[in-house]
Design a protein around this motif. Sequence first.
Motif, PDB file in Angstrom:
ATOM      1  N   HIS A   3       0.846  -1.186   0.000  1.00 50.22           N
ATOM      2  CA  HIS A   3       0.000   0.000   0.000  1.00 50.22           C
ATOM      3  C   HIS A   3       0.885   1.241   0.000  1.00 50.22           C
ATOM      4  CE1 HIS A   3      -3.728  -2.213   0.726  1.00 50.22           C
ATOM      5  NE2 HIS A   3      -3.038  -2.965   1.575  1.00 50.22           N
ATOM      6  N   LYS A   4       0.523   2.196  -0.819  1.00 53.59           N
ATOM      7  CA  LYS A   4       1.277   3.450  -0.853  1.00 53.59           C
ATOM      8  C   LYS A   4       1.056   4.209   0.442  1.00 53.59           C
ATOM      9  CE  LYS A   4       2.091   7.593  -3.570  1.00 53.59           C
ATOM     10  NZ  LYS A   4       1.676   8.411  -4.728  1.00 53.59           N
ATOM     11  N   PRO A   5       2.133   4.718   1.083  1.00 51.00           N
ATOM     12  CA  PRO A   5       1.977   5.456   2.347  1.00 51.00           C
ATOM     13  C   PRO A   5       1.113   6.701   2.168  1.00 51.00           C
ATOM     14  CG  PRO A   5       4.288   4.922   1.931  1.00 51.00           C
ATOM     15  CD  PRO A   5       3.536   4.621   0.663  1.00 51.00           C
ATOM     16  N   ASP A   6       0.389   7.066   3.228  1.00 54.25           N
ATOM     17  CA  ASP A   6      -0.340   8.333   3.221  1.00 54.25           C
ATOM     18  C   ASP A   6       0.644   9.466   3.008  1.00 54.25           C
ATOM     19  OD1 ASP A   6      -2.753   7.078   3.670  1.00 54.25           O
ATOM     20  OD2 ASP A   6      -2.670   7.328   5.845  1.00 54.25           O
ATOM     21  N   SER A   7       0.208  10.482   2.281  1.00 54.76           N
ATOM     22  CA  SER A   7       1.105  11.582   1.929  1.00 54.76           C
ATOM     23  C   SER A   7       0.526  12.917   2.389  1.00 54.76           C
ATOM     24  CB  SER A   7       1.331  11.605   0.415  1.00 54.76           C
ATOM     25  OG  SER A   7       2.230  12.627   0.056  1.00 54.76           O
ATOM     26  N   TYR A   8       1.410  13.782   2.893  1.00 56.68           N
ATOM     27  CA  TYR A   8       1.011  15.104   3.372  1.00 56.68           C
ATOM     28  C   TYR A   8       1.989  16.146   2.852  1.00 56.68           C
ATOM     29  CZ  TYR A   8      -1.631  12.229   6.639  1.00 56.68           C
ATOM     30  OH  TYR A   8      -2.480  11.292   7.182  1.00 56.68           O
ATOM     31  N   ASP A   9       1.556  17.387   2.881  1.00 57.94           N
ATOM     32  CA  ASP A   9       2.488  18.469   2.542  1.00 57.94           C
ATOM     33  C   ASP A   9       3.526  18.622   3.659  1.00 57.94           C
ATOM     34  OD1 ASP A   9       1.173  19.267   0.097  1.00 57.94           O
ATOM     35  OD2 ASP A   9      -0.386  20.165   1.351  1.00 57.94           O
ATOM     36  N   SER A 130      12.260   6.730  11.931  1.00 57.36           N
ATOM     37  CA  SER A 130      13.203   6.830  10.811  1.00 57.36           C
ATOM     38  C   SER A 130      12.819   7.953   9.863  1.00 57.36           C
ATOM     39  CB  SER A 130      13.243   5.505  10.039  1.00 57.36           C
ATOM     40  OG  SER A 130      11.983   5.222   9.452  1.00 57.36           O
ATOM     41  N   LEU A 131      13.811   8.371   9.088  1.00 59.35           N
ATOM     42  CA  LEU A 131      13.626   9.426   8.103  1.00 59.35           C
ATOM     43  C   LEU A 131      14.450   9.081   6.870  1.00 59.35           C
ATOM     44  CD1 LEU A 131      12.389  12.399   7.814  1.00 59.35           C
ATOM     45  CD2 LEU A 131      14.729  13.159   8.289  1.00 59.35           C
ATOM     46  N   ASP A 132      13.790   9.000   5.726  1.00 60.71           N
ATOM     47  CA  ASP A 132      14.489   8.671   4.480  1.00 60.71           C
ATOM     48  C   ASP A 132      14.119   9.673   3.404  1.00 60.71           C
ATOM     49  OD1 ASP A 132      15.805   6.045   5.136  1.00 60.71           O
ATOM     50  OD2 ASP A 132      13.729   5.516   5.588  1.00 60.71           O
ATOM     51  N   LYS A 133      15.137  10.101   2.637  1.00 60.69           N
ATOM     52  CA  LYS A 133      14.909  11.055   1.560  1.00 60.69           C
ATOM     53  C   LYS A 133      14.213  10.367   0.407  1.00 60.69           C
ATOM     54  CE  LYS A 133      16.044  15.455   0.730  1.00 60.69           C
ATOM     55  NZ  LYS A 133      14.805  15.787   0.015  1.00 60.69           N
ATOM     56  N   ILE A 140       8.690   9.134   6.428  1.00 65.21           N
ATOM     57  CA  ILE A 140       8.850   9.139   7.884  1.00 65.21           C
ATOM     58  C   ILE A 140       8.305   7.835   8.445  1.00 65.21           C
ATOM     59  CG2 ILE A 140       8.268  10.331  10.030  1.00 65.21           C
ATOM     60  CD1 ILE A 140       7.686  12.213   6.846  1.00 65.21           C
ATOM     61  N   GLY A 141       9.128   7.129   9.201  1.00 68.72           N
ATOM     62  CA  GLY A 141       8.690   5.894   9.842  1.00 68.72           C
ATOM     63  C   GLY A 141       8.384   6.126  11.309  1.00 68.72           C
ATOM     64  N   PHE A 142       7.306   5.511  11.808  1.00 72.03           N
ATOM     65  CA  PHE A 142       6.964   5.641  13.221  1.00 72.03           C
ATOM     66  C   PHE A 142       6.347   4.346  13.726  1.00 72.03           C
ATOM     67  CE2 PHE A 142       3.327   7.068  10.762  1.00 72.03           C
ATOM     68  CZ  PHE A 142       2.234   6.486  11.393  1.00 72.03           C
ATOM     69  N   ILE A 148       5.247  -0.844  12.840  1.00 73.74           N
ATOM     70  CA  ILE A 148       5.950   0.218  12.128  1.00 73.74           C
ATOM     71  C   ILE A 148       5.136   0.635  10.901  1.00 73.74           C
ATOM     72  CG2 ILE A 148       8.021   0.865  10.846  1.00 73.74           C
ATOM     73  CD1 ILE A 148       8.528   0.630  13.791  1.00 73.74           C
ATOM     74  N   SER A 149       4.859   1.941  10.810  1.00 77.71           N
ATOM     75  CA  SER A 149       4.139   2.494   9.669  1.00 77.71           C
ATOM     76  C   SER A 149       4.958   3.627   9.059  1.00 77.71           C
ATOM     77  CB  SER A 149       2.762   3.025  10.100  1.00 77.71           C
ATOM     78  OG  SER A 149       1.976   2.014  10.680  1.00 77.71           O
ATOM     79  N   THR A 150       4.618   4.006   7.831  1.00 81.87           N
ATOM     80  CA  THR A 150       5.313   5.113   7.179  1.00 81.87           C
ATOM     81  C   THR A 150       4.306   6.078   6.567  1.00 81.87           C
ATOM     82  OG1 THR A 150       5.510   3.905   5.077  1.00 81.87           O
ATOM     83  CG2 THR A 150       7.348   3.729   6.641  1.00 81.87           C
TER      84      THR A 150
END
Length: 368
Positions: A3-9, A130-133, A140-142, A148-150
């Motif tokens: 599943h594509k991670p939720d995306s925010y500005d 976590s944080l990945d470019k 962002i992982g939490f 664990i979700s991103t």
Amino acid sequence: MNHKPDSYDIVILGAGPAGCSAAINLLPGIQVAIIDRTEKSKFKIGESLAPASKRILKEMQLWDSFITQGHQPCYGNRSVWASNNIDETDFLQDIDGHGWHLDREKFEHQLREHALTKGTKFYNRAIFKSLDKTKNGWQIGFKKDNKISTIEASIVIDAGGRAAPLSKQLKIHRINNDHMVCSWIRGHEKTSHVDAGFSYVQATKNGWWYTAPIPGGKRILSFHTDTRISTLSHFSNSQTQLNAAKQQSQLAELLNRCEFTPDKTQGRIAAHSSTLTRYSGENWLAVGDAAMCLDPISSQGIFNSLYTGLYAAKTIRQYLDGKLIDLCDYNQALQTIWSSYLLHADYWYSIPERWKQSPFWKLKSSLN
């Protein structure tokens, strides 16, 4: 199936005053999410709200509800600082009027609820991991509920307090300016008309005392010193701290007038001032204590959190609208704030000359 991670500005790490201020001032029109360890605010020391905060709360459309919440006006400060006499500074000449002694839990709950109402998505009881470019920003992982979700964002704001989790992940260096620590107790009082609406500060050989009324017939009493001078081990409980406070005659008179009685709420917290070497970079910013921690003598901690949250939001809006090529303006603005803070802190700690030969005051005078 992936599943594509939720995306925010914008994703904000932390739902304290700085994080909520940023979220509220970004909305509407920008998709904002907050990741926070807790679901609701808890009692914490630090209740002073400067008069200038009124302007920020009005801009956030929070002022009308704020004044109905029962926060206690702060009309000024009394101090035994420059000499052994009590001096008084009031807010009568301040264009914004008086300040406030907050019900901190109620205030932070108000900020969270307003951010939620305006459209912020909250990920509560979640721990940043976590944080990945990515091509367009960050992933962002939490961790939440042992899973664990991103999520993804164009820009990430570090509002994680002294821990500054994002800045730490990015390996941004943090400079500790001193080794201040605060031991505090809370208790009940019977309101004294002489002391209502005033905070009180007293310099001593090894540090300084602070006390102020807070809503609900309660009072805070705290002592600030340097860990290199004292471990505060002699404050083993509320009563021993109160006994130490009453060794100072003027402070003892105040506490006796108020019939201050400690309850079981007490704590010891870091109170050192510190700053990041950078406050913003490629698609990230730091706000509030994550950016810089101010000495409690300034009484500017909450105001600084609200202001930097507001300023970060305005900078991001300009950047997303194509009016700025990067976030460097924000970095320069906070560098100015930090430089001004250092000058003021150095001035205030240089005033009590009667203690200038004691280790605590020597350390404070050598900071800058």
